[in-house]
Design a protein around this motif. Structure first.
Motif, PDB file in Angstrom:
ATOM      1  N   THR A 204      13.165  53.541   3.427  1.00 55.19           N
ATOM      2  CA  THR A 204      14.249  52.756   4.032  1.00 55.19           C
ATOM      3  C   THR A 204      15.063  51.966   2.994  1.00 55.19           C
ATOM      4  OG1 THR A 204      14.758  51.121   5.720  1.00 55.19           O
ATOM      5  CG2 THR A 204      12.767  50.771   4.458  1.00 55.19           C
TER       6      THR A 204
ATOM      7  N   PHE B 244      16.411  48.922   4.043  1.00 51.03           N
ATOM      8  CA  PHE B 244      16.243  47.548   4.521  1.00 51.03           C
ATOM      9  C   PHE B 244      17.570  46.792   4.597  1.00 51.03           C
ATOM     10  CE2 PHE B 244      11.566  47.631   3.443  1.00 51.03           C
ATOM     11  CZ  PHE B 244      11.160  47.495   4.774  1.00 51.03           C
TER      12      PHE B 244
ATOM     13  N   GLN C 166      14.732  49.773  -3.013  1.00 48.54           N
ATOM     14  CA  GLN C 166      13.429  49.398  -2.475  1.00 48.54           C
ATOM     15  C   GLN C 166      12.327  50.240  -3.125  1.00 48.54           C
ATOM     16  OE1 GLN C 166      13.128  46.736  -0.270  1.00 48.54           O
ATOM     17  NE2 GLN C 166      15.245  46.579  -0.949  1.00 48.54           N
TER      18      GLN C 166
ATOM     19  N   TYR D 240      17.429  51.019   8.305  1.00 51.30           N
ATOM     20  CA  TYR D 240      16.515  49.875   8.445  1.00 51.30           C
ATOM     21  C   TYR D 240      15.322  50.337   9.259  1.00 51.30           C
ATOM     22  CZ  TYR D 240      14.679  45.209   8.964  1.00 51.30           C
ATOM     23  OH  TYR D 240      13.865  44.105   8.887  1.00 51.30           O
ATOM     24  N   ASN D 241      14.201  50.579   8.595  1.00 49.43           N
ATOM     25  CA  ASN D 241      13.033  51.103   9.291  1.00 49.43           C
ATOM     26  C   ASN D 241      11.773  50.574   8.614  1.00 49.43           C
ATOM     27  OD1 ASN D 241      11.080  52.567  10.568  1.00 49.43           O
ATOM     28  ND2 ASN D 241      12.288  54.461  10.609  1.00 49.43           N
ATOM     29  N   THR D 242      11.133  49.624   9.272  1.00 48.32           N
ATOM     30  CA  THR D 242       9.938  49.006   8.656  1.00 48.32           C
ATOM     31  C   THR D 242       8.726  49.944   8.691  1.00 48.32           C
ATOM     32  OG1 THR D 242       9.567  47.958  10.783  1.00 48.32           O
ATOM     33  CG2 THR D 242      10.568  46.594   9.090  1.00 48.32           C
TER      34      THR D 242
ATOM     35  N   PRO E  50       8.449  52.250   4.871  1.00 42.27           N
ATOM     36  CA  PRO E  50       8.875  51.321   3.817  1.00 42.27           C
ATOM     37  C   PRO E  50       9.278  51.998   2.504  1.00 42.27           C
ATOM     38  CG  PRO E  50       6.510  51.185   4.199  1.00 42.27           C
ATOM     39  CD  PRO E  50       7.058  52.055   5.278  1.00 42.27           C
TER      40      PRO E  50
END
Lengths: 268, 168
Positions: free
Chosen positions: A56, A58, A210, A48-50, A53
């Motif tokens: 990740t 999410f 993603q 989880y790493n914004t 993007p």
């Protein structure tokens, strides 16, 4: 103590010490590093790493992210192997039918065990569904949830009767139908973005969760500030169905008496 | 539709367990909880419930709560103290045996409640039951009487009375 005993004890001690010495020197292969390995750091960073993007998952659960995203294709094949094993079991039992017009009142364990199990019939599926639907957030996931749900099947067969499930509408064929729906769901989820991309004329990958730099589509990962984990939610849900009903088929088949199976398989 | 209405008490129980187990009451948990509990309710209602009216009677729930409090905080504690005393005393005052204990509750759930209550309290274990004659065979650490009605009085009368109020 005899001389022989002393010799045996001493040789065991020498053997253990030598093995430890050789292992410590790297004689049995490279030693695992003391620090967290680079691949593990990457998994932990990217789950989880914004800020990244395009890399990740999410989701909050690293293990589920690895299982259904980083190495998702591997899990798909594992699921396919499990499915093939179930199909093989069904093939072995071909021609063996379960008669289910028996009264289960007088079979199984005591009325107390039956009453308590009735309550478990509510609790266990509820807990297993929660494990499946939160697999992207907390430890658990589709396989674990499916295994938990199967406890109900074993309890029903042992405590009531092997006829109990078919009498209440869960026959082998119905379980096979749900098992297939689960697997179909997994297959569709794995190519869902690809199908949409073909329609929209953009790039996408098989098993994409993603968006990537060259593939802009994503499964919904955040709805109303709640982390959904993108495709992980769907994979967990369908794997839950597939595993639960897969095991159901096997246990239903195993509960048929040996005489009956032999009669069909040996005599044709 | 009939089945859906009948399954409401089960769905409420399932929903409560779902939320407690999940440990969260965000929108996602509530929505998935409702879907799961309705599904579980519909699937299990005919197996679990015979009379849904009983399950939705608040008076029975109040009796259940009263019973739980009394059972866990009084009966259990007293039985534990009794068995601890026996275990620690040098004489080990044991007089074990199996006695007949009749019961009056008429429902399956009442029967299970009384049997589990007897077994769960230290010193007594239900080893068998005779459903036709409504008798439990109970192993008792200190057989004070072999007379069934007196044994009921000492072991399970309170459980039985509550079971009748909750489930019959």
């Amino acid at each position: 103590m005899k001389k022989a005993d002393v010799f045996v004890i001493a040789s065991i001690i020498v053997f253990i010490l030598s093995l430890a010495y050789i292992t410590a020197l790297g004689g049995l292969g490279p030693l695992p590093p003391i620090n967290v390995r680079r691949i593990a750091i990457n998994y932990l960073n990217l789950t989880y790493n914004t800020f990244t993007p395009y890399l990740t998952v999410f989701a909050l659960e690293s293990v589920t992210s690895i299982v259904w995203d980083f190495r998702g294709l591997d899990t798909l094949y594992e699921t396919a192997v499990f499915y093939a094993a179930i199909i093989a079991s069904i093939a072995l039992y071909r021609g063996v039918y379960m008669d289910f017009k028996k009264n289960t009142e007088k079979t199984g364990l005591s009325p107390i065990a039956k009453t308590v199990t009735r309550i478990s019939l509510i609790l266990i599926p509820t807990v297993s569904a929660s494990v499946a639907l939160h697999g992207h957030l907390t430890p658990g996931g589709g396989f674990q949830a499916g295994s938990i749900a199967t406890v109900v099947i074993v309890l029903s067969i042992i405590i009531f009767s092997r006829y109990f499930l078919p009498i209440h509408g869960l026959s082998k064929n119905k379980a096979l139908l749900f098992r297939s729906i689960g697997l179909l769901g997994i297959a569709i989820t794995s190519i869902a973005l690809l199908l949409i991309a073909i329609v929209l004329g953009v790039n996408a990958y098989i098993f994409q969760n993603q968006a990537k730099i060259d593939a802009p589509l994503s499964f919904p990962s955040l709805v109303d500030n709640y982390i959904l984990g993108g495709s992980l939610l769907f994979f967990n849900l369908f794997e839950f169905i597939a595993v639960a009903f897969g095991f159901t088929i096997v246990f239903l088949l195993l509960s048929i008496s040996e005489e009956k199976v032999k009669k069909v398989t040996m005599d044709g | 539709m009939n089945r859906l209405i009948k399954s409401i008490p089960i769905s409420i129980l399932s929903f409560t367990v779902y939320i407690v187990f999940t440990g969260s009451i965000k929108l996602y948990d509530i929505v998935t909880g409702i879907i799961v509990s309705i599904a579980v309710g519909l699937i299990t209602t005919n197996i679990v419930l015979e009379n849904p009216k009983k399950a939705s009677d608040p008076k029975r729930f109040l009796w259940l709560i009263a019973y739980s409090l009394k059972y866990f905080f009084i009966s259990e504690v007293l039985s534990h103290i009794d068995v601890i005393k026996r275990a620690l005393s040098p004489k080990m005052s044991l007089n074990p045996g199996i006695v007949r204990v009749p019961y009056e509750t008429n429902s399956d759930y009442g029967e299970a409640l009384v049997a589990c209550s007897i077994t769960n309290t230290p010193g007594t274990v239900v080893v068998d039951l005779d459903k036709e004659n409504k008798i439990f065979y109970v192993h008792w650490i200190d057989v004070k009487t072999t007379e069934p009605s007196l044994a009921r009085e000492k072991i399970s009368k309170m459980f039985d009375e509550y079971a009748k109020r909750i489930f019959d």
